[in-house]
Design a protein around this motif. Structure first.
Motif: not given
Length: 621
Positions: A363-374, A399-406
């Protein structure tokens, strides 16, 4: 050599790494034996003849290109660039026979091979920088610019600190026999419990007091009656920071150090007596006890401060990625807990998984969100409605905490990526057996996932299914390789590294697109080819080496290139933050020094060679 030319040569080479490391009298001596040659456009220098004098060439003015014997471009070079490393020492795998051609009128300085050999014996730092091995030059660059001598306790690996021993017992042993083993065998506060060779639980001396003595438990009962399961353990290569975080999270005083099912030792809270404080550990603790999403968002500035401190503190790029991933894990888990508190207990078993740089712990300062649910089998539409609410809550506040939406919407809040295990398995089957471009886009995101919250057995089952599919299909890996090598490193660049236009209509080097992503893609391919369950770039390459799919030298080359490029990106992001700008992956030519440009070219050549090797290795599968 005309004596009047020597001061001019000294002034020029004295500004170029690694000659700038030499004392003035030595520089003058080098200049006195340096010859000058002029090449007109199209003239060539051929390498590989063992009977001719060898030289290190320094471009004074003009530009050159190198091509391999098969005509493939190896590199383009401009003023201050050096070439001829191949012949500084005998290397069986060197690219003998390549040609260097002047692509404009070019003036070269030629330093004799014999003189360089003497210098490498006298000056070790010069030797590493001028080494024929690219990985040594890249390592030298990291050592010179970003040493890591003062990294502090929490940034050390567990293996560097853990000194305790743990008893290892069988699940059928009695409570009394286990207590005796803990006392007599190694005087350990903790026993690891195994069944058929696999770790299934643990017991501590505190557990014995609370669960056995205080409750008057029959000590002839088997240990499984009072053991803690699952066992919370730590890998020897994990950071002390992660161990301390686990101890706080589970309120425990010791962690067995294990690799697989092998017990290597014990890390206790007494090992963590702090001589140095690490701010990240306190941020993780703050995240754990923050009650509202708004409160979490207020901690964003602290996260940035930690990133800046780690980069400024010359901490290894691998460790920076791990620390920032642990902080992102903390935010994500806390928001999931808040969502479950707000919407009620989950109606069925589920596993929240992360992908991309988050899954790789890079992770770095540009890392965005990549997630899923099983979801577990049998989940209803009503169940899915619950998880839609939960995932929208989590992704919105991340996103509000600084981790942008994918930007590609590869997130759990997209209903497409919230499915039962059987649906996920069918998706993987389609992606692997129909590796067209669109399918590869989907699968490339989810080829590396990590369980973050919930029932980890769901993601483990999915990953096992993926590896089975790949083993059964002989077209998937070649398709993945073909897709991965569509983009190639910029071997043709020189001087100002002009490549592509940014949003400001300026030409920049996209270090993610043309370098880092290419290495990550290669690591993914090699990892999948050997069934590696780990997600990190280094871990995948290491496993490929262990399985004899990748040789040790190629591994050293590519991992040093990866660390150099990552550190370069981190420093670029730090510079933007210091100026109050939004960090990005686009490096302006004016921001890239001659020193960095030279090592960038080493890294680009390594990536290109790895891409060629991957095409050859996997094309017949």
């Amino acid at each position: 050599m005309d004596e009047s030319l020597i001061p001019n040569i000294v002034d020029f080479i004295g500004q170029i790494d690694p000659f700038d490391q030499l004392p003035a009298p030595v520089l003058k001596d080098v200049a006195s034996c340096t010859s000058i040659t002029y090449l007109g456009r199209g003239e060539q220098i051929e390498f590989g003849d063992d009977n001719t004098e060898k030289y290190l060439y320094i471009i004074r003015t003009g530009s050159m290109e190198q091509r391999r014997p098969d005509g493939v471009l190896r590199s383009k070079m401009g003023e201050e660039d050096l070439f001829g490393f191949t012949f500084l020492e005998p290397l069986k795998n060197a690219l003998d026979g390549y040609k260097a051609t002047a692509i404009e009128n070019t003036l070269l300085y030629k330093v004799p091979h014999s003189k360089l050999l003497k210098l490498t014996k006298q000056y070790p730092q010069f030797s590493e920088s001028i080494s024929a091995g690219a990985q040594l030059r890249l390592r030298s660059a990291l050592n010179v610019v970003w040493s890591n001598k003062e990294k502090g306790l929490f940034l050390k690996k567990v293996s560097e600190v853990a000194r305790g021993q743990a008893a290892v017992v069988d699940i059928d042993m009695s409570i009394q026999d286990v207590a005796k083993e803990m006392r007599n065998a190694c005087r350990s506060s903790t026993a690891i419990i195994k069944q058929d060779g696999k770790i299934v639980g643990l017991i501590t001396d505190r557990d014995m007091t609370k669960r056995v003595i205080a409750d008057g438990m029959d000590i002839s009962l088997p240990i499984k009656a009072v053991m803690t399961t699952p066992a919370i353990t730590i890998d020897p290569d994990d950071l002390i920071l992660k161990a301390a975080s686990l101890m706080m999270q589970y309120n425990i005083r010791s962690l067995p150090v294990v690799r697989g099912n092998d017990v290597l030792g014990l890390l206790t809270s007494s090992h963590l007596v702090q001589k140095h404080r690490m701010q990240a550990i306190f941020l993780i603790e703050k995240i754990k006890y923050t009650d509202t999403p708004e409160g979490l968002a207020e901690l964003t500035s602290e996260r940035q401060a930690i990133f800046e401190a780690l980069v400024e503190g010359r901490v290894d790029s691998e460790i920076i990625g791990q620390v920032m991933a642990m902080i992102m894990d903390g935010y994500n888990r806390r928001l999931l807990q808040m969502a479950e508190e707000q919407f009620g207990a989950p109606p069925c078993d589920y596993n929240w998984i992360v992908a991309g740089s988050h899954a790789r712990n890079e992770v770095h300062m540009l890392s965005d969100q990549d997630s899923a649910i099983i979801l577990q089998e049998g989940a209803t539409e009503a169940d899915k409605a619950y998880f839609q609410q939960l995932s929208e809550f989590v992704t919105h506040h991340m996103d509000a905490c600084g981790y942008p939406n994918c930007t590609g919407h590869y997130m759990a809040s997209n209903p497409k990526w919230c499915q039962t295990l059987s649906v996920w398995k069918e998706c993987y089957r389609k992606w692997v057996t129909n590796p067209q471009y669109g399918m590869l886009m989907n699968v490339s995101v989810f080829l590396e996932v990590r369980s973050l919250h919930g029932n980890a057995e769901l993601s483990e089952s999915l990953q096992n299914h993926l590896h089975s599919l790949i083993n059964e299909d002989n077209q998937f890996l070649p398709s993945l390789v073909n897709d991965a090598v569509r983009t190639q490193p910029p071997l043709g660049i020189f001087n100002k590294l002009v490549l592509e236009k940014s949003g400001n209509n300026t030409r920049v080097l996209n270090i993610k697109k043309y370098a880092l992503t290419l290495i990550v893609d290669l690591a993914r391919i090699y990892g999948l080819a050997v069934g590696c369950s780990k997600t990190g770039t280094r871990e995948r390459f290491e496993f490929a080496v262990e399985q004899k799919l990748l040789n040790e030298d190629d591994f050293k080359d590519v991992i040093e290139a990866f660390y150099f490029l990552t550190q370069l990106r981190f420093n670029h992001q730090l510079s933007a933050l210091r100026q109050g700008l939004q960090p990005n992956n686009h490096m302006e030519p004016s921001a890239i020094s001659s020193f960095e440009r030279k090592h960038l070219k080493d890294a680009f050549r390594i990536i290109s060679n790895m891409q060629e090797a991957a095409k050859l290795r996997f094309s017949s599968k």
